[in-house]
Design an enzyme around this catalytic site. Sequence first.
Site, PDB file in Angstrom:
ATOM      1  N   LYS A   1       3.111   5.134 -10.034  1.00  0.00           N
ATOM      2  CA  LYS A   1       2.221   4.197  -9.131  1.00  0.00           C
ATOM      3  C   LYS A   1       1.796   3.044 -10.021  1.00  0.00           C
ATOM      4  CE  LYS A   1      -1.432   5.650  -5.807  1.00  0.00           C
ATOM      5  NZ  LYS A   1      -2.534   6.551  -5.459  1.00  0.00           N
ATOM      6  N   ILE A   2       2.083   2.080  -9.364  1.00  0.00           N
ATOM      7  CA  ILE A   2       1.725   0.746 -10.094  1.00  0.00           C
ATOM      8  C   ILE A   2       0.525  -0.309  -9.373  1.00  0.00           C
ATOM      9  CG2 ILE A   2       2.696  -1.360 -11.068  1.00  0.00           C
ATOM     10  CD1 ILE A   2       4.336   0.669 -12.292  1.00  0.00           C
TER      11      ILE A   2
END
Length: 217
Positions: free
Chosen positions: A88-89
């Site tokens: 998750k960015i």
Amino acid sequence: MKFFIDTANLAQIKEAQALGVLDGVTTNPSLMAKEGIRGDEAVKKHYVDICNLVPGGDISAEVISTDFDGMVREGEALAALHPQIVVKIPMIKDGVKALKYFSERGIKTNCTLVFSAGQALLAAKAGATYVSPFIGRLDDVSYDGVQLIEQIVHIYDNYGYKTEVLAASIRHAMHIIRCAEVGADVATCPLSAITDLLKHPLTDIGLAKFLADAKGQ
Ligand code: G3P
């Protein structure tokens, strides 16, 4: 529509999994902190525990670096933990570069903290697996979160982008229904929003009558 649960609470994940409708889990640093999970090793172990509770599900694990090199280093370590991990960015400039980096290497990503169609377009162009518009937080500040989902679905359809629209920051059952109506691919929800989908007074009244009639009352 895929259902993810938005929590780091193992008991709630188990309950949703037992219901048989769970496709994955999303977490974030705030949800981890809420469960008292702190420190690199404890956080990593918790991600693996979550993966093992939801076989085959996509499990989002968020990086906390904000520079490209840090995100790549962290994301690679997270992805190596378990094949179900989705990195998750955050939707920032170096995050877009990191999305592209992971996409070129076949590592799944979830672009988080998305609040506009422009951000969602960038995430798709960078090859994100999922894009996470936060609809509840938009509603909180008088913007229509579901309308943003509809807009992103429309844009992705125009160009055939493969990025899946993951409606996040869902607060209640009606959010799930509205997101399903406008074509969100995934809803990540608190357990209560999922179980609230069950509720209807006519179901309760009807069942009570059937059971009473079955007993001849
Ligand atoms: O995991 C991201 C998102 O779902 C957070 O939701 O309730 O903190 O706005 P919320």
